[in-house]
Design a protein around this motif. Sequence first.
Motif, PDB file in Angstrom:
ATOM      1  N   THR A  47       0.576  -1.094  -0.095  1.00 17.53           N
ATOM      2  CA  THR A  47      -0.163   0.068   0.334  1.00 17.53           C
ATOM      3  C   THR A  47       0.581   1.407  -0.187  1.00 17.53           C
ATOM      4  O   THR A  47       0.200   2.234  -0.649  1.00 17.53           O
ATOM      5  N   HIS A  88      -9.041   3.069  -2.736  1.00 17.20           N
ATOM      6  CA  HIS A  88      -8.477   2.441  -1.395  1.00 17.20           C
ATOM      7  C   HIS A  88      -9.453   1.505  -0.803  1.00 17.20           C
ATOM      8  O   HIS A  88     -10.707   1.241  -0.782  1.00 17.20           O
ATOM      9  N   GLN A  89      -8.945   1.006   0.253  1.00 17.88           N
ATOM     10  CA  GLN A  89      -9.314  -0.438   1.024  1.00 17.88           C
ATOM     11  C   GLN A  89     -10.636   0.196   1.582  1.00 17.88           C
ATOM     12  O   GLN A  89     -11.616  -0.114   1.653  1.00 17.88           O
ATOM     13  N   GLN A 152     -18.203  -0.743  -3.991  1.00 17.39           N
ATOM     14  CA  GLN A 152     -16.393  -0.409  -4.936  1.00 17.39           C
ATOM     15  C   GLN A 152     -16.891  -0.614  -5.809  1.00 17.39           C
ATOM     16  O   GLN A 152     -15.973  -0.044  -6.584  1.00 17.39           O
ATOM     17  N   ASP A 170      -6.430  -1.506  -4.241  1.00 13.80           N
ATOM     18  CA  ASP A 170      -5.905  -2.031  -2.991  1.00 13.80           C
ATOM     19  C   ASP A 170      -6.862  -2.664  -2.354  1.00 13.80           C
ATOM     20  O   ASP A 170      -7.565  -2.820  -1.552  1.00 13.80           O
ATOM     21  N   GLU A 171      -6.336  -4.417  -2.686  1.00 12.50           N
ATOM     22  CA  GLU A 171      -7.303  -5.102  -1.334  1.00 12.50           C
ATOM     23  C   GLU A 171      -8.551  -5.392  -1.998  1.00 12.50           C
ATOM     24  O   GLU A 171      -9.100  -5.406  -1.064  1.00 12.50           O
ATOM     25  N   ALA A 174     -11.227  -8.076  -0.112  1.00 11.19           N
ATOM     26  CA  ALA A 174     -10.960  -8.555   0.829  1.00 11.19           C
ATOM     27  C   ALA A 174     -12.359  -7.847   1.939  1.00 11.19           C
ATOM     28  O   ALA A 174     -12.998  -8.671   2.427  1.00 11.19           O
ATOM     29  N   SER A 202      -2.603  -7.519  -3.607  1.00 11.78           N
ATOM     30  CA  SER A 202      -3.479  -8.158  -3.363  1.00 11.78           C
ATOM     31  C   SER A 202      -2.702  -9.520  -2.135  1.00 11.78           C
ATOM     32  O   SER A 202      -1.213  -9.410  -2.425  1.00 11.78           O
TER      33      SER A 202
END
Lengths: 526, 378, 337
Positions: A47, A88-89, A152, A170-171, A174, A202
């Motif tokens: 990140t 972003h996450q 998302q 970013d991920e 998740a 990831s």
Amino acid sequence: MTRNAPAVRLEGITKRFGDVVANDAVDFTLEQGSIHALLGENGSGKTTLMSVLYGLYDQNDGTIHVDGEERTFESPRDAMDAGIGMIHQHFQLVKPMTVLQNVILGHEPTEGGTVDEASARAEIEAICDRYGFDIDRELDTPIEELDLGAQQRVEIVKSLYRGAEVLILDEPTAVLTPQEVDGLMEVMNDLREDGRSLIFISHKLDEALEIADDITVLRDGKAMGTVPAAETTESDLARMMVGREVLFDRLERDPGTGAPVLEVEELRVVGDRGRERVEGVDLTVHEGEILGIAGVQGNGQSELIEGITGLRRPDDGVVRLGGTDIADRSRRDRIEDGIAYIPEDRQTEGLVQEYSLQRNALLGNQTIEPYAENGILNWEAIEEHAADVIEEYDVQPPNPETDADSLSGGNQQKFIVGREIGHDPDVLVASHPTRGVDIGSIEFIHERLMELRDQGVGILMVSSKLEEIQKLSDRIAVMYEGEFVDVVDPEEVTESDLGLLMAGGTLAEGSDDESGSADVDGGVSS
Amino acid sequence: MSDSEAASNGGGVLDAVAARLLDASVLERIGIAVASTTLAILIGLVVAAATGYDPVRFASQLLVGAFGSERAIARTLRSTTLFVLTGVAVAIAFRAGVFNIGVQGQFVVGGFSTVVSIIWLAAFVPSGTVGGVVLLLFGTAVGVVAGGLYGALPGVMKAYGDANEIITTIMLNFIATGFVGWLVAGPFGDPEATATRTRRLPDNVELPQAVFGDPNLSIVGIVLMLGVVALVAVIMTRTRFGYDMVTSGYQDTAATYSGVDAKRMVISTMAFSGMIAGLTGALFVIMIQGYYTDPSGIGNYGFDAIAVSLLAANNPLGVLPAGLLFGGLESAGSHVQINSDVPVQLIDGIVGLVVLFVAAPELFRMIAARTGLGGDVE
Amino acid sequence: MSVTDVLTVARLRLVGITIGVLAVLGAVLSGIFDVDLSRLITRGFVTRSLEMATPITLAAVGGLYAEKSGVFNIGLEGFMIVGAFTTAGTMFALGGTSPTQGDVWVAILVAVVVSTLLTAAFAVLLIRYKADQIVAGLAVWFVGLGFAPFAAALVWGSRSSPGLTSIDRLAFGQSPLVFLTVVLVGVAWVVLFRTRYGYWVQAAGENPEALDTAGVDVDRVRYATVIFSGAMAGFGGAVLLAHAGNFVGTGSTMVDGRGWIAIVAYLFGNYNPVGAAAAALLFGALDMLNVQFQTVGIEISARLVNLLPYVAVLVVLTVYGKTRIPAVVGEPYETEE
């Protein structure tokens, strides 16, 4: 396979935070029209690297090239103008505002002074049509009424609306359910076919292999190499990620001989966002045993721990301590019952930063004699306790008057471990007991945990460091998406096998039988 | 000195506020308090000069009015008692990270309940000293309980209804003032009095004077003030409740980790804070007023208390000098009103400025940093 | 264009319930006291209610902008006092005890300018120096309560002014300022919900990081809203004075809690300018109803009736739970790095 021109090239990026080197001379090249996975464990610097690219951090060293030109980004705005978008996450969405308003925020078309929603709508619908997004039906819905998958997609559409050619995710998986992950993969595919370039951050090997063209692995801030996805395997990647194949530090083990002290049955815990994060876990910790829980962070370990220590009320299931169900008891009751807890976050939970060590020695002990009697504090006893912990656990500086925030991470952690063990617990729950701690302190803490185990205390330990899990655990349970996928014997399992399990994979023939012999109560969920 | 703020993202409004208010060294706090007060008084003097008054004379009148005579000192101490006690009430809540802006309302409800309960019970208790003491204790207890309940109410609203306590306590202030005002004018009004007020407390409900011969200042009041300050200081530092409370204020996540029930803590903090406010109300009616009047005219003790507490960095011991400052200013106001042609509202304005500057410690930190004074703010 | 962001269904229901309750209350009262409703609801009553609601509406619209953007300006009361006094002082300076209508308009303008300047300083304290918003806001109230009567005493030798001039009423006895307010409410609504600037205000109070990453300077948005809130509160005070025709500085001054009621009004109106105006009108009517009750001989304490708004807000916040306070009110925004 023809090589396209690079869309983004990072050369020798180094980023330091104080003494910590988060990125160490990392090279990274993203080809036009491809998906490039950035793999690595938590804290490996993925990140950070992408935040440098997105203008959130200034690199200490190295250069950024976009479309062959060297660029410097002062802010995300600059990166955006250069056609880079980042999802972003933690979504950057304004919850009560509508999907449409969020997509155009900061880039609103106007007509006659007011926002021209009609033209924005048309443009967004065009984007949605092109990539088969369904959110054009929800353009007037407030964000907060959408599920995370849809949120998302709004973030992705937002980046596309702003004209992003390069998308950093970013991920992204998740927070998604498996079905939503499939949907995301399709979207990523469509974007690639349309000529956009994607960076996919990831730690899930299978996902990276499935979607990416190239895979770069980061470990401890260093790039371990880039390989085409078609030419690698999960176990190769796992080895690159964790860096070792060999087992080491064989320690004497004596699994499961004592009586069960902590038994958890069918535990279900709902997390912060209202989603069930622990989906029916069974486990047993025996006297004199360390049960390690391996898993990539965010697979329900935190919620499981909170459900056991009383920080979160379980929604269903049984938590038995020495035979008594304590699932309905408060956090304070459980402390008094004999559950000690080394928390995941020592900065916000384990210590009050502005308190001296002496005052911190009382944290969690407020109702326990001799530190308090009938609600009156006995500072002498507390001070003595603090001094004992400082001495026994070699906390530097050895001064009970020192404020917690002036201690290094390792010394803070040693103090917490000492304080919690000092409760004389029946069960110790340790969450990432050596995260962000220097090597000397790690060894020290490990020895203490082993000692405690040998004294007959049952220990439940969560860690994302496989090395730690393998070294200390008598048995290892692997948690993935709220369930235990497997319980394995540390004597038999390799780190890359563990990495595989943690990424949601299954072991090849043979391994399952061994786990069966590890005698865990229903730990293997189908 | 660095002004780098720990930008803790995790917390809400209160965390951020608490962190900002608490992360200053003791020396720095004293510096900021002194600087705020000095700057406010200086501005006041400049305004006086600009509007054609003699600033030196005005300054000396402030001093004389606050401490210049036995009467002035008695008057100052009387106001100080109220400012210190309400200031402690605010400090309790702020230390626990709960924004109780409602001390004024709790003060009013406590004081009014005291008057009403004493007048009610007086019919059943013999007159004389013993009866007087019984009434006094009973009335005070009722005041404390009433203030505590009125404080607990917004606590419950916050814990179980997620209602922001800043807004609810402000609303409850208006409700207390309006409702008690109505009661005083109507159902509980004294039909024989010309002014809007309740009946007087019986003559035997009285505190011994002992100092300065001021009928509205009792040694009991001063002792009570010091006692409450000491008690609250001891509770905060030497009891489990105090530790839980202060820990919640510093870092609520750590408090929860250590077994504190956040909801209950909010309610008990608010109740505790309200009880001290109610006690102040009881003292106010017994020692000073002797009856209850329309609360819109009894002064903004509960609001000024916020400034007192902040000036003291929410430390119960620091509230003593801070309360003395406000008591002195109020007392000086009474003096100026009679003995000077400077409109007394100037002092209210100065108090406002003190509060304004106390709210912005960062201003002084930056000034200090610019002028190279380092940690010492002058 | 959807109606959802104008007034949510829930909000409509709440307003409906309130009006329903009031109607029932009115009917019951008129039944009990045997009063003809038409004697209560006269044209004068409507006119006076509107006038009463105007200053509250103006301050409320300003206050909701500030709070929407993440800054709680509880100093509205103080800025209203400043506005009222400045208007009176300017009128007196221009035309003594008999200022002309032109003087009145100039005075209102001066009041708005003065409160804008003062709020700008206040905004710097709040945003640049991260002052505690609650305490600083209370301080503004204290400062207003102190310095306005002080200045009045300097000018007139008393905390209140002699009779000056009130603004001329137009057709139907209605004040031009009422019409102006109606227009302002409409504009405020359009700006907040239909312009990019309004989007930024909302985003600044809910997720400043999202706004920042979209390339908009959060602090600049907040400076603008805070200064606007003070200007509007000052204007509200000016309007109050222009209707009354003289300044009263005794007790809690002529503003007498209207700045606080303004906060109540926008909470009640769920941060919607139109909703806030409706709430202000409701409160203004409530106030005037007291006068009507007296004239027709119903004995109900004005004081108790005037507490209803506060109680209503408590109920809305605690039980109904539909008033949504912006997520980051009170937190200064710190950019990364």
